[in-house]
Design an enzyme around this catalytic site. Sequence first.
Site, PDB file in Angstrom:
ATOM      1  N   ASP A 266       9.788  28.714  30.375  1.00 18.04           N
ATOM      2  CA  ASP A 266      10.022  27.783  31.485  1.00 18.04           C
ATOM      3  C   ASP A 266      11.499  27.759  31.870  1.00 18.04           C
ATOM      4  OD1 ASP A 266       9.361  25.901  33.385  1.00 18.04           O
ATOM      5  OD2 ASP A 266       9.405  24.210  32.000  1.00 18.04           O
TER       6      ASP A 266
ATOM      7  N   ASN B 127      -0.184  28.390  38.719  1.00 16.72           N
ATOM      8  CA  ASN B 127       0.928  29.051  39.421  1.00 16.72           C
ATOM      9  C   ASN B 127       0.525  29.682  40.755  1.00 16.72           C
ATOM     10  OD1 ASN B 127       2.647  30.183  36.393  1.00 16.72           O
ATOM     11  ND2 ASN B 127       2.964  28.346  37.618  1.00 16.72           N
TER      12      ASN B 127
HETATM   13  C1  FPP Z   1       8.491  29.338  34.654  1.00 16.00           C
HETATM   14  O1  FPP Z   1       9.701  29.149  35.330  1.00 16.00           O
HETATM   15  C2  FPP Z   1       8.119  30.732  34.611  1.00 16.00           C
HETATM   16  C3  FPP Z   1       7.078  31.294  35.271  1.00 16.00           C
HETATM   17  C4  FPP Z   1       6.180  30.560  36.155  1.00 16.00           C
HETATM   18  C5  FPP Z   1       6.755  32.706  35.181  1.00 16.00           C
HETATM   19  C6  FPP Z   1       7.238  33.429  33.978  1.00 16.00           C
HETATM   20  C7  FPP Z   1       7.678  34.739  34.431  1.00 16.00           C
HETATM   21  C8  FPP Z   1       8.659  35.479  33.904  1.00 16.00           C
HETATM   22  C9  FPP Z   1       9.371  35.134  32.678  1.00 16.00           C
HETATM   23  C10 FPP Z   1       9.095  36.685  34.607  1.00 16.00           C
HETATM   24  C11 FPP Z   1       8.604  37.977  34.191  1.00 16.00           C
HETATM   25  C12 FPP Z   1       7.422  38.054  33.286  1.00 16.00           C
HETATM   26  C13 FPP Z   1       6.994  39.208  32.799  1.00 16.00           C
HETATM   27  C14 FPP Z   1       5.872  39.254  31.844  1.00 16.00           C
HETATM   28  C15 FPP Z   1       7.616  40.458  33.188  1.00 16.00           C
HETATM   29  P1  FPP Z   1       9.712  28.199  36.580  1.00 16.00           P
HETATM   30  O2  FPP Z   1       9.838  29.019  37.794  1.00 16.00           O
HETATM   31  O3  FPP Z   1       8.548  27.277  36.557  1.00 16.00           O
HETATM   32  O4  FPP Z   1      11.028  27.395  36.324  1.00 16.00           O
HETATM   33  P2  FPP Z   1      11.368  25.936  36.861  1.00 16.00           P
HETATM   34  O5  FPP Z   1      10.508  24.978  36.084  1.00 16.00           O
HETATM   35  O6  FPP Z   1      12.815  25.807  36.540  1.00 16.00           O
HETATM   36  O7  FPP Z   1      11.076  25.910  38.324  1.00 16.00           O
END
Ligand code: FPP
Length: 263
Positions: A24, A72
């Site tokens: 996250d 998501n």
């Molecule tokens: C949460 O951060 C993360 C995600 C929804 C996606 C996870 C994806 C990755 C780590 C990128 C690449 C993955 C792979 C397997 C190559 P957020 O966007 O919800 O963060 P926030 O809460 O700060 O908005």
Amino acid sequence: MARPRIQRPDLGGPFPEHVAIIMDGNGRWAERLGWRRVWGHREGAQSVREITTACAEMGVKSLTLYAFSVENWKRPRREVQYLMRLLARYLIEERPTLMSNGIRLSAIGRLDDLPEVAMSALRETERRTAGNDGMQLRLALSYGSRTEIADALRLVAEDARAGVLAPEDVNEETLRRYLYAPMAADPDLVIRTAGELRLSNFLLWQASYAEIFVSHACWPEFRRPQLLEAFADYARRVRKFGGLIQDCPAPAPVRAERRAAEG
Ligand code: FPP
């Protein structure tokens, strides 16, 4: 291909065999730097690389990464498209590293929801790494725990209707056989980054007795030192699984404390 020797640091206690991570804080990390949110995802992919390799090198048996939840899909279309393209690129570019570390890749979730570009990269990477005998890397994609349990119950009901399963045979172990990864051991340690104290619909069944570690680092900042901090914290935990403290294997420092207390 010869795999690097396992190098496990001595943290004075047990090491987790199955680690699961809620990655996250990508968006927050990028916004803090005045960048677009998606740049956080791009940098987050570097953390995926570093943490996967570090876990394999330290002899973690299984690593499950929450890469995309069923919820998501509600994000803006451009962000979803970016994430899917990033995933496809990662699955292709990462193959040599997965092979050289002996890592087997698989995925859990409603995989039919994935666009063709991500799905074909996933299937090919699964196929190429299937013969590896090192760490199992499991990506949770279009995953939600409630969806997983509902999907399992639908299959149970279908088998009951077909006469394959008697209602009195439904118990914890039979239900487990209908989950997305029935052979996977339960996670020992669930790590969540970016400081939130939630499970966010991740492995709710499997993580019933997992130890939880929350890091204040956002996912793009979560690298080897932060991983070691989580493992060192895990080494100090005493896992009781609902039993009494004297019934459980305890980490060495805790055993020493207990012996000292007992005189
Ligand atoms: C949460 O951060 C993360 C995600 C929804 C996606 C996870 C994806 C990755 C780590 C990128 C690449 C993955 C792979 C397997 C190559 P957020 O966007 O919800 O963060 P926030 O809460 O700060 O908005």
